[in-house]
Motif scaffolding. Sequence first.
Motif, mmCIF file in Angstrom:
data_model
loop_
_atom_site.group_PDB
_atom_site.id
_atom_site.type_symbol
_atom_site.label_atom_id
_atom_site.label_comp_id
_atom_site.label_asym_id
_atom_site.label_seq_id
_atom_site.Cartn_x
_atom_site.Cartn_y
_atom_site.Cartn_z
ATOM 1 N N THR A 196 34.860 34.832 26.091
ATOM 2 C CA THR A 196 36.169 34.824 26.736
ATOM 3 C C THR A 196 36.788 33.428 26.718
ATOM 4 O OG1 THR A 196 35.550 36.679 28.125
ATOM 5 C CG2 THR A 196 37.361 35.333 28.913
ATOM 6 N N LEU A 197 35.956 32.397 26.697
ATOM 7 C CA LEU A 197 36.486 31.034 26.624
ATOM 8 C C LEU A 197 37.275 30.804 25.343
ATOM 9 C CD1 LEU A 197 33.428 29.000 27.933
ATOM 10 C CD2 LEU A 197 35.543 29.527 29.161
ATOM 11 N N PHE A 198 36.898 31.485 24.268
ATOM 12 C CA PHE A 198 37.555 31.301 22.985
ATOM 13 C C PHE A 198 38.578 32.387 22.689
ATOM 14 C CE2 PHE A 198 33.363 29.330 22.753
ATOM 15 C CZ PHE A 198 33.753 28.024 22.499
ATOM 16 N N ILE A 199 38.278 33.608 23.102
ATOM 17 C CA ILE A 199 39.181 34.741 22.888
ATOM 18 C C ILE A 199 39.312 35.478 24.216
ATOM 19 C CG2 ILE A 199 39.652 36.802 21.521
ATOM 20 C CD1 ILE A 199 37.640 35.701 19.451
ATOM 21 N N PRO A 200 40.297 35.101 25.044
ATOM 22 C CA PRO A 200 40.407 35.672 26.385
ATOM 23 C C PRO A 200 40.588 37.188 26.416
ATOM 24 C CG PRO A 200 41.779 33.722 26.189
ATOM 25 C CD PRO A 200 41.256 34.029 24.827
ATOM 26 N N PHE A 201 41.133 37.777 25.363
ATOM 27 C CA PHE A 201 41.349 39.224 25.362
ATOM 28 C C PHE A 201 40.043 40.010 25.352
ATOM 29 C CE2 PHE A 201 45.509 37.792 23.843
ATOM 30 C CZ PHE A 201 46.293 38.412 24.803
ATOM 31 N N ILE A 202 38.950 39.379 24.904
ATOM 32 C CA ILE A 202 37.646 40.051 24.967
ATOM 33 C C ILE A 202 37.279 40.318 26.423
ATOM 34 C CG2 ILE A 202 35.162 39.756 24.582
ATOM 35 C CD1 ILE A 202 35.860 38.282 22.009
ATOM 36 N N GLY A 203 37.380 39.305 27.261
ATOM 37 C CA GLY A 203 37.073 39.470 28.678
ATOM 38 C C GLY A 203 38.038 40.407 29.368
ATOM 39 N N LEU A 204 39.295 40.339 28.972
ATOM 40 C CA LEU A 204 40.308 41.206 29.571
ATOM 41 C C LEU A 204 39.998 42.676 29.284
ATOM 42 C CD1 LEU A 204 43.115 41.115 31.053
ATOM 43 C CD2 LEU A 204 44.108 41.322 28.789
ATOM 44 N N ILE A 205 39.741 42.983 28.038
ATOM 45 C CA ILE A 205 39.477 44.369 27.638
ATOM 46 C C ILE A 205 38.149 44.862 28.219
ATOM 47 C CG2 ILE A 205 38.973 45.856 25.654
ATOM 48 C CD1 ILE A 205 41.060 44.099 24.112
ATOM 49 N N MET A 206 37.091 44.052 28.093
ATOM 50 C CA MET A 206 35.788 44.472 28.617
ATOM 51 C C MET A 206 35.826 44.593 30.137
ATOM 52 S SD MET A 206 33.693 45.105 26.185
ATOM 53 C CE MET A 206 32.100 45.062 26.975
ATOM 54 N N GLY A 207 36.559 43.703 30.804
ATOM 55 C CA GLY A 207 36.680 43.783 32.255
ATOM 56 C C GLY A 207 37.354 45.061 32.701
ATOM 57 N N ILE A 208 38.428 45.432 32.014
ATOM 58 C CA ILE A 208 39.129 46.670 32.357
ATOM 59 C C ILE A 208 38.239 47.885 32.103
ATOM 60 C CG2 ILE A 208 41.055 48.166 31.711
ATOM 61 C CD1 ILE A 208 42.684 45.557 31.253
ATOM 62 N N ILE A 209 37.538 47.877 30.984
ATOM 63 C CA ILE A 209 36.651 49.004 30.660
ATOM 64 C C ILE A 209 35.568 49.158 31.720
ATOM 65 C CG2 ILE A 209 34.856 49.784 29.053
ATOM 66 C CD1 ILE A 209 36.631 48.672 26.783
ATOM 67 N N TYR A 210 34.935 48.062 32.101
ATOM 68 C CA TYR A 210 33.853 48.147 33.080
ATOM 69 C C TYR A 210 34.371 48.461 34.482
ATOM 70 C CZ TYR A 210 29.754 47.042 30.313
ATOM 71 O OH TYR A 210 28.705 47.124 29.435
ATOM 72 N N SER B 285 28.266 52.079 38.243
ATOM 73 C CA SER B 285 27.642 51.480 39.418
ATOM 74 C C SER B 285 28.468 50.290 39.887
ATOM 75 C CB SER B 285 26.226 51.017 39.076
ATOM 76 O OG SER B 285 26.277 49.950 38.144
ATOM 77 N N GLU B 286 28.168 49.849 41.092
ATOM 78 C CA GLU B 286 28.858 48.679 41.637
ATOM 79 C C GLU B 286 28.515 47.425 40.846
ATOM 80 O OE1 GLU B 286 31.303 48.388 43.917
ATOM 81 O OE2 GLU B 286 31.296 50.569 43.816
ATOM 82 N N ALA B 287 27.307 47.354 40.305
ATOM 83 C CA ALA B 287 26.916 46.183 39.514
ATOM 84 C C ALA B 287 27.794 46.061 38.276
ATOM 85 C CB ALA B 287 25.448 46.281 39.117
ATOM 86 N N LYS B 288 28.060 47.191 37.604
ATOM 87 C CA LYS B 288 28.915 47.153 36.414
ATOM 88 C C LYS B 288 30.359 46.822 36.790
ATOM 89 C CE LYS B 288 26.410 49.865 33.072
ATOM 90 N NZ LYS B 288 26.475 50.913 32.079
ATOM 91 N N LYS B 289 30.821 47.335 37.904
ATOM 92 C CA LYS B 289 32.180 47.026 38.342
ATOM 93 C C LYS B 289 32.308 45.546 38.714
ATOM 94 C CE LYS B 289 33.366 51.676 39.694
ATOM 95 N NZ LYS B 289 33.808 52.581 40.734
ATOM 96 N N ASP B 290 31.270 44.983 39.317
ATOM 97 C CA ASP B 290 31.287 43.560 39.646
ATOM 98 C C ASP B 290 31.334 42.693 38.390
ATOM 99 O OD1 ASP B 290 31.259 44.116 42.337
ATOM 100 O OD2 ASP B 290 29.091 43.811 42.570
ATOM 101 N N VAL B 291 30.584 43.082 37.361
ATOM 102 C CA VAL B 291 30.620 42.345 36.100
ATOM 103 C C VAL B 291 32.001 42.488 35.459
ATOM 104 C CG1 VAL B 291 29.657 42.254 33.773
ATOM 105 C CG2 VAL B 291 28.147 42.466 35.716
ATOM 106 N N GLY B 292 32.599 43.676 35.557
ATOM 107 C CA GLY B 292 33.951 43.879 35.041
ATOM 108 C C GLY B 292 34.952 42.965 35.722
ATOM 109 N N LYS B 293 34.818 42.801 37.035
ATOM 110 C CA LYS B 293 35.699 41.884 37.771
ATOM 111 C C LYS B 293 35.498 40.454 37.294
ATOM 112 C CE LYS B 293 35.728 44.577 42.027
ATOM 113 N NZ LYS B 293 35.248 44.621 43.414
ATOM 114 N N LEU B 294 34.238 40.066 37.094
ATOM 115 C CA LEU B 294 33.940 38.717 36.614
ATOM 116 C C LEU B 294 34.626 38.451 35.279
ATOM 117 C CD1 LEU B 294 32.186 36.057 36.798
ATOM 118 C CD2 LEU B 294 30.474 37.321 35.484
ATOM 119 N N TRP B 295 34.489 39.393 34.334
ATOM 120 C CA TRP B 295 35.106 39.220 33.021
ATOM 121 C C TRP B 295 36.624 39.222 33.113
ATOM 122 C CZ3 TRP B 295 31.521 43.411 30.565
ATOM 123 C CH2 TRP B 295 30.268 42.857 30.309
ATOM 124 N N LEU B 296 37.174 40.115 33.912
ATOM 125 C CA LEU B 296 38.624 40.216 34.041
ATOM 126 C C LEU B 296 39.202 38.946 34.666
ATOM 127 C CD1 LEU B 296 41.104 42.045 33.681
ATOM 128 C CD2 LEU B 296 40.677 42.904 35.973
#
Length: 109
Positions: A61-75, A81-92
């Motif tokens: 995400t540091l180099f291509i922010p859209f990766i984190g944006l897309i993966m965050g929304i998907i998760y 689970s709440e763990a996956k949603k928390d990781v999605g928030k982190l990426w987003l």
Amino acid sequence: MFCPECGTENPDNARFCGNCRHPLASASGTTGSHQTDPVIEIGTDPATVLDGMKYGILFATLFIPFIGLIMGIIYLVQGESEAKKDVGKLWLYGSIAVMVFYLIISGEM
């Protein structure tokens, strides 16, 4: 003990072939649904995210922010689970922070 399917040598107490995963005959000659040996699960709990993936996406995400944006929304949307949603928030949130940072240093804001 040799695997009857692929011929790979396995330990005598193995229940499955280490090469092709074919069930092996136990010492008593059966493929053993009545064995008392504990079954060790290979892999991880599907409700968690591996640390390598979590930090790998964050690093990308540091180099291509859209990766984190897309993966965050998907998760966030599809996380079981709440763990996956928390990781999605982190990426987003990480991707949004990186995008804002790039806008600030480019002089667009």
